[in-house]
Design a protein around this motif. Sequence first.
Motif, PDB file in Angstrom:
ATOM      1  N   GLY A 171       0.875  -1.176   0.000  1.00 58.38           N
ATOM      2  CA  GLY A 171       0.000   0.000   0.000  1.00 58.38           C
ATOM      3  C   GLY A 171       0.904   1.216   0.000  1.00 58.38           C
ATOM      4  O   GLY A 171       1.637   1.461  -0.949  1.00 58.38           O
ATOM      5  N   ILE A 172       0.901   1.950   1.104  1.00 59.89           N
ATOM      6  CA  ILE A 172       1.787   3.116   1.205  1.00 59.89           C
ATOM      7  C   ILE A 172       2.877   2.795   2.209  1.00 59.89           C
ATOM      8  O   ILE A 172       2.598   2.458   3.355  1.00 59.89           O
ATOM      9  CB  ILE A 172       1.006   4.361   1.651  1.00 59.89           C
ATOM     10  N   VAL A 173       4.111   2.897   1.748  1.00 61.29           N
ATOM     11  CA  VAL A 173       5.260   2.603   2.604  1.00 61.29           C
ATOM     12  C   VAL A 173       6.133   3.862   2.690  1.00 61.29           C
ATOM     13  O   VAL A 173       6.475   4.453   1.656  1.00 61.29           O
ATOM     14  CB  VAL A 173       6.077   1.429   2.015  1.00 61.29           C
ATOM     15  N   GLU A 174       6.477   4.255   3.916  1.00 63.10           N
ATOM     16  CA  GLU A 174       7.378   5.407   4.119  1.00 63.10           C
ATOM     17  C   GLU A 174       8.684   5.127   3.402  1.00 63.10           C
ATOM     18  O   GLU A 174       9.309   4.109   3.649  1.00 63.10           O
ATOM     19  CB  GLU A 174       7.728   5.553   5.608  1.00 63.10           C
ATOM     20  N   SER A 175       9.083   6.002   2.521  1.00 60.19           N
ATOM     21  CA  SER A 175      10.316   5.742   1.775  1.00 60.19           C
ATOM     22  C   SER A 175      10.748   7.025   1.104  1.00 60.19           C
ATOM     23  O   SER A 175      10.148   8.089   1.295  1.00 60.19           O
ATOM     24  CB  SER A 175      10.068   4.664   0.717  1.00 60.19           C
TER      25      SER A 175
END
Length: 265
Positions: free
Chosen positions: A190-194
């Motif tokens: 999904g949404i991954v901090e990166s």
Amino acid sequence: MIQIDLTGQVAVVTGGSSGIGLATAELFLRAGASVAICGRDADRLAAAEAALNAQFPGAQLLAQSCDVLDADAVAGFAKAVQDRFGRTDMLVNNAGQGRVSTFADTTDEAWREELDLKYFGVIRPTRAFLPMLRDAKHAAIVCVNSLLALQPEPHMVATSSARAGLLSLVKSLATELAPQHIRVNSILIGIVESGQWRRRYATQAKPGQSWEDWTGELARSKHIPLGRFGLPEEAAQALFYLATPLSSYTTGSHIDVSGGVARHV
Ligand code: NDP
């Protein structure tokens, strides 16, 4: 966490200089594997190499500048891995980024660029490393894909469409390569901090808004059941599982790492 000893094995991570790829390289090194990473930006790659060497003194690490869309550069990367380590057991196709655009504002050129990145970013490294993977006893290819493959978003029309195609490609590859003892799987994130979200924060956050505040607001607006972005290491752990014999009876499959965003059963 389940421990597995990968001493003597070689893992290749494309886009291993940042975010999910870097977190995955860390897991492989921690398990004793030799690791090769690539990325385009020489400074980012050098910083990642220095950080990994500091964290794992004496690590067997190769960092090479390589654009996965450049067939010659990818062939050169594979040759460097062959020359340095003599084998490849695990290939993680991770390099890339998403494209935010609706159908109305996606030009032909943008469509081609996106399809090129999503398909050839996997096709070229897979082709280049296949000869070595064929020689490995427990070989695996894992692709970083997105939940957009199953749950498209109109504001990422080209990425969603390409991601669905990649899911199909993984399935076909898994069937074709199974007789050669090469497993092929993917993770749907999904949404991954990166890195790419850090860059969006820099341009989109309100003046003075903290990273926690900005990501928390986004997580709420996107109705992520677990209420937050994922961490690179959370995606990396799923990649690690699928790349190693921990998942020895799994191929042509995927793991959802989306914090519960998937709506289908
Ligand atoms: P990052 O920007 O932190 O990392 C991306 C990595 O890929 C960097 O090392 C980058 O290095 C490298 N890269 C990008 N393009 C190329 C290229 N053409 N050739 C070689 N290396 C390349 O982002 P993430 O960790 O988030 O991204 C990892 C993968 O996860 C990507 O494929 C992305 O599309 C996917 N993904 C991420 C999501 C998220 O929310 N974070 C959501 C869905 C999918 P450099 O720029 O120096 O080349």
